[in-house]
Design a protein around this motif. Structure first.
Motif, PDB file in Angstrom:
ATOM      1  N   ILE A 394      37.813  24.049  31.253  1.00  0.00           N
ATOM      2  CA  ILE A 394      37.194  24.932  32.247  1.00  0.00           C
ATOM      3  C   ILE A 394      37.990  24.912  33.548  1.00  0.00           C
ATOM      4  N   THR A 395      38.483  23.743  33.945  1.00  0.00           N
ATOM      5  CA  THR A 395      39.292  23.636  35.169  1.00  0.00           C
ATOM      6  C   THR A 395      40.555  24.464  35.057  1.00  0.00           C
ATOM      7  N   GLU A 396      41.180  24.423  33.875  1.00  0.00           N
ATOM      8  CA  GLU A 396      42.392  25.237  33.656  1.00  0.00           C
ATOM      9  C   GLU A 396      42.057  26.729  33.763  1.00  0.00           C
ATOM     10  N   LYS A 397      40.908  27.129  33.222  1.00  0.00           N
ATOM     11  CA  LYS A 397      40.482  28.528  33.360  1.00  0.00           C
ATOM     12  C   LYS A 397      40.249  28.872  34.821  1.00  0.00           C
ATOM     13  N   ASN A 398      39.572  27.974  35.541  1.00  0.00           N
ATOM     14  CA  ASN A 398      39.201  28.234  36.934  1.00  0.00           C
ATOM     15  C   ASN A 398      40.395  28.284  37.884  1.00  0.00           C
ATOM     16  N   ASN A 399      41.529  27.663  37.485  1.00  0.00           N
ATOM     17  CA  ASN A 399      42.705  27.649  38.362  1.00  0.00           C
ATOM     18  C   ASN A 399      43.177  29.048  38.720  1.00  0.00           C
ATOM     19  N   CYS A 400      42.937  29.984  37.812  1.00  0.00           N
ATOM     20  CA  CYS A 400      43.320  31.380  38.082  1.00  0.00           C
ATOM     21  C   CYS A 400      42.060  32.229  38.092  1.00  0.00           C
ATOM     22  N   LYS A 401      41.707  32.788  39.251  1.00  0.00           N
ATOM     23  CA  LYS A 401      40.478  33.571  39.373  1.00  0.00           C
ATOM     24  C   LYS A 401      40.807  35.059  39.509  1.00  0.00           C
ATOM     25  N   LEU A 402      40.124  35.865  38.705  1.00  0.00           N
ATOM     26  CA  LEU A 402      40.285  37.315  38.764  1.00  0.00           C
ATOM     27  C   LEU A 402      39.097  37.916  39.499  1.00  0.00           C
ATOM     28  N   THR A 403      39.385  38.666  40.564  1.00  0.00           N
ATOM     29  CA  THR A 403      38.376  39.456  41.262  1.00  0.00           C
ATOM     30  C   THR A 403      38.703  40.917  41.000  1.00  0.00           C
ATOM     31  N   ILE A 404      37.731  41.652  40.424  1.00  0.00           N
ATOM     32  CA  ILE A 404      38.034  43.004  39.954  1.00  0.00           C
ATOM     33  C   ILE A 404      36.863  43.932  40.231  1.00  0.00           C
ATOM     34  N   ASN A 405      37.182  45.163  40.562  1.00  0.00           N
ATOM     35  CA  ASN A 405      36.163  46.193  40.761  1.00  0.00           C
ATOM     36  C   ASN A 405      35.349  46.339  39.467  1.00  0.00           C
ATOM     37  N   GLU A 406      34.037  46.381  39.610  1.00  0.00           N
ATOM     38  CA  GLU A 406      33.158  46.373  38.431  1.00  0.00           C
ATOM     39  C   GLU A 406      33.391  47.568  37.516  1.00  0.00           C
ATOM     40  N   THR A 407      33.598  48.748  38.077  1.00  0.00           N
ATOM     41  CA  THR A 407      33.829  49.941  37.259  1.00  0.00           C
ATOM     42  C   THR A 407      35.123  49.812  36.466  1.00  0.00           C
ATOM     43  N   ILE A 408      36.166  49.297  37.131  1.00  0.00           N
ATOM     44  CA  ILE A 408      37.443  49.099  36.435  1.00  0.00           C
ATOM     45  C   ILE A 408      37.278  48.075  35.317  1.00  0.00           C
ATOM     46  N   ALA A 409      36.532  47.003  35.606  1.00  0.00           N
ATOM     47  CA  ALA A 409      36.313  45.957  34.599  1.00  0.00           C
ATOM     48  C   ALA A 409      35.660  46.532  33.354  1.00  0.00           C
ATOM     49  N   LYS A 410      34.647  47.382  33.546  1.00  0.00           N
ATOM     50  CA  LYS A 410      33.972  48.000  32.404  1.00  0.00           C
ATOM     51  C   LYS A 410      34.912  48.922  31.646  1.00  0.00           C
ATOM     52  N   SER A 411      35.724  49.675  32.382  1.00  0.00           N
ATOM     53  CA  SER A 411      36.651  50.606  31.727  1.00  0.00           C
ATOM     54  C   SER A 411      37.711  49.878  30.914  1.00  0.00           C
ATOM     55  N   LEU A 412      38.000  48.633  31.301  1.00  0.00           N
ATOM     56  CA  LEU A 412      38.989  47.830  30.569  1.00  0.00           C
ATOM     57  C   LEU A 412      38.349  47.009  29.448  1.00  0.00           C
ATOM     58  N   GLY A 413      37.036  47.151  29.286  1.00  0.00           N
ATOM     59  CA  GLY A 413      36.367  46.491  28.164  1.00  0.00           C
ATOM     60  C   GLY A 413      35.806  45.123  28.460  1.00  0.00           C
ATOM     61  N   PHE A 414      35.726  44.714  29.739  1.00  0.00           N
ATOM     62  CA  PHE A 414      35.153  43.415  30.073  1.00  0.00           C
ATOM     63  C   PHE A 414      33.642  43.425  29.803  1.00  0.00           C
ATOM     64  N   ASP A 415      33.138  42.415  29.126  1.00  0.00           N
ATOM     65  CA  ASP A 415      31.704  42.248  28.905  1.00  0.00           C
ATOM     66  C   ASP A 415      31.139  41.442  30.076  1.00  0.00           C
ATOM     67  N   ILE A 416      30.711  42.147  31.122  1.00  0.00           N
ATOM     68  CA  ILE A 416      30.277  41.501  32.357  1.00  0.00           C
ATOM     69  C   ILE A 416      29.055  40.622  32.126  1.00  0.00           C
ATOM     70  N   GLU A 417      28.118  41.102  31.293  1.00  0.00           N
ATOM     71  CA  GLU A 417      26.917  40.310  31.008  1.00  0.00           C
ATOM     72  C   GLU A 417      27.279  38.999  30.330  1.00  0.00           C
ATOM     73  N   LEU A 418      28.320  39.031  29.495  1.00  0.00           N
ATOM     74  CA  LEU A 418      28.746  37.820  28.797  1.00  0.00           C
ATOM     75  C   LEU A 418      29.251  36.776  29.788  1.00  0.00           C
ATOM     76  N   PHE A 419      29.996  37.224  30.809  1.00  0.00           N
ATOM     77  CA  PHE A 419      30.470  36.294  31.838  1.00  0.00           C
ATOM     78  C   PHE A 419      29.294  35.666  32.590  1.00  0.00           C
ATOM     79  N   LYS A 420      28.249  36.472  32.848  1.00  0.00           N
ATOM     80  CA  LYS A 420      27.069  35.948  33.544  1.00  0.00           C
ATOM     81  C   LYS A 420      26.359  34.918  32.671  1.00  0.00           C
TER      82      LYS A 420
END
Length: 513
Positions: A394-420
């Motif tokens: 988890i620390t290795e994942k957290n070392n790189c943080k992505l901040t992204i516009n929500e609409t763009i994230a959805k258009s790229l196929g990110f499952d936002i609910e899954l991250f929550k």
């Protein structure tokens, strides 16, 4: 049928471009007998299997309000279980409390096509979907748009059985009286007690449920309206809550001998919610004084549900994704019914528990407190070592943080609910690991959505280390910038070679620059 295919067929039947436009159109169509019949005829050609609640699939994805109304619709296997558990020999009219689009009603109707129904629902947007489900199945029912907690009715509809499809009309008052109930109400919802609540029949024999949680308010309301059985899908918290009023309500239900069975369900059965659930069956005509406690947490099957991507271009929407969920099989449901009937007592599975034993356990209703479990040695690494490895990843994942516009994230196929859900699951595990080995699980902090237009930012989220992901991105960026610099120099040279002769000849005057 995959959701997007279903939606396209649904839109074609109504000649609409956006699914969001269908609510008002559907209601007005259903209240016109001729249009209602034509709609049912058109739809049944597309979706002839009436055992499936297609309306639930559409409403759940596009309209469900999970924040304020706590809506998460009932999986089919749970609906089948509730239909079976609530069955009685002489049942004639069934109350579906918080009916939604009618998933529980449909499975109950599948068991007995002669049943009449009272479907009570608060959300006006789902009422047309519910009416359509009843009309196309030719179900004789009353649909009451109401607030069951405040006991306030807004409108009442009747779907009256016809030769093939039911007709839909608005009526002035309800005429049915239910003998059984099925319900999957909103979980852990706040509510406002009506004035003089203690004087109402549903609350007159016990405590009024606390305003912080309406779980038992739904239960007591149903028991007041029926003469026989009621099967509820509820969060496991109702079995052991420390709230004094809820503890007294549990005590009342046990002492009145209303509880027939309690079944703890497997996790990951719902599409969205991760709240652990149980099925409690109440019986106002119970003849014995035991409660059948059943643990199904490890007795399940899995199935894959296929669904195309919902956002982005064709590369995403044309791709079909598989989601694995847990289900209770038909054979398992039948075995549960046998154990309830025969007062089963099987180690690790079920036990018929006396009221006296429940009283001695302070009226806690968690089945695992009563069921005997075989002690099986399970060899594993020390918990702190396992947690250390989890935290390293988890620390290795957290070392790189992505901040992204929500609409763009959805258009790229990110499952936002899954991250929550990822964060929610980690929080639950962290409490458990801290208790058993003194080590917390690190919180996920590698993804964040923002409303800022077109924002996409990768940041190094550690003061001690540079993320290996960022190093890969950096190397790729460096190579690409090198390539772009070469291209820029090439075009600059071309511009120089084009300009130089014309500057030397005076064709281009730069004296005013």
């Amino acid at each position: 049928m995959e959701l997007l295919q279903l939606v396209e067929k649904f839109k074609s039947v109504f000649s609409i471009e956006k699914i969001e436009d269908v609510v008002d159109e559907l209601k007005s169509t259903l209240l016109n007998a001729e249009k209602c019949r034509k709609l049912c005829e058109d739809w049944i050609l597309i979706c002839p299997d009436l055992t499936i609640d297609y309306m639930q699939m559409i409403f759940q994805y596009y309209f469900a309000d999970r924040k304020e109304k706590m809506q998460d619709y009932t999986p089919k296997s749970l609906a089948v279980a509730v239909a079976e558990l609530s069955k009685t020999k002489d049942e004639k009219i069934c109350l579906d409390l918080c009916a939604g689009s009618g998933a529980l009603t449909i499975q109950k109707w599948n068991e007995n096509n002669d049943l009449k129904f009272i479907c009570k629902e608060y959300d006006s947007r789902v009422i047309p979907f519910l009416l359509f489900n009843l009309a196309i199945r030719n179900i004789d029912a009353e649909v009451i748009h109401c607030d069951v907690l405040s006991d306030e009715n807004f409108k009442t509809y009747r779907t009256q059985k016809g030769d093939r499809f039911a007709t839909v009309k608005e009526i002035t008052k309800s005429e049915f009286k239910a003998d059984c109930c099925i319900s999957n109400p909103p979980y852990n919802m706040k509510w406002e007690q009506p004035l003089f609540a203690q004087l109402q029949n549903r609350f007159s024999q016990c405590e009024v449920p606390p305003e912080s949680n309406a779980n038992y308010a739904f239960v007591l309301t149903a028991l007041d309206e029926i003469t026989g059985k009621a099967s509820f899908i509820l969060p496991n918290g109702v079995l052991s809550t420390d709230n004094q009023k809820e503890k007294q309500i549990r005590q009342y239900l046990v002492k009145m001998n209303f509880i027939e069975s309690i079944i703890v369900c497997p996790d990951k059965m719902f599409e969205v919610t991760s709240i652990p659930t149980c099925i409690i069956t109440f019986n106002k005509n119970k003849k014995h004084s035991t409660v059948e406690m059943i643990d199904l947490r490890q007795r399940y099957e899995t199935e894959q549900r296929m669904q195309n991507g919902q956002f982005g271009g064709k590369s995403h929407t044309n791709r079909t994704y598989a989601k694995e969920v847990k289900v209770i099989s038909e054979s398992q449901i039948q075995d549960v019914l046998i154990q309830i009937e025969q007062y089963g007592n099987i180690a690790g599975y079920c036990k018929a528990v006396s009221i006296e034993e429940i009283k001695n356990n302070n009226y806690v209703l968690v089945p695992s407190r009563y069921i005997e479990f075989e002690n099986i040695e399970n060899a594993h690494r020390p918990y702190n070592e396992i947690v250390a490895d989890i935290n390293r990843i988890i620390t290795e994942k957290n070392n790189c943080k992505l901040t992204i516009n929500e609409t763009i994230a959805k258009s790229l196929g990110f499952d936002i609910e899954l991250f929550k859900q990822d964060n929610s699951t980690n929080n639950d595990f962290s409490k458990l690991t801290e208790k058993i080995c003194g080590e917390k699980i690190v919180k996920n902090d590698y993804f964040k959505t923002t409303k800022n237009k077109n924002e996409i930012t990768f940041s190094n989220n550690s003061k001690e280390n540079i993320s290996s992901i960022l190093m890969m991105i950096f190397n790729t960026w460096k190579q690409h910038i090198y390539y772009l610099n070469l291209e820029e120099n090439r075009y600059l040279a071309e511009l120089r070679d084009a300009l130089l002769p014309e500057l030397m000849s005076g064709k281009i005057d730069i004296s005013d620059i």
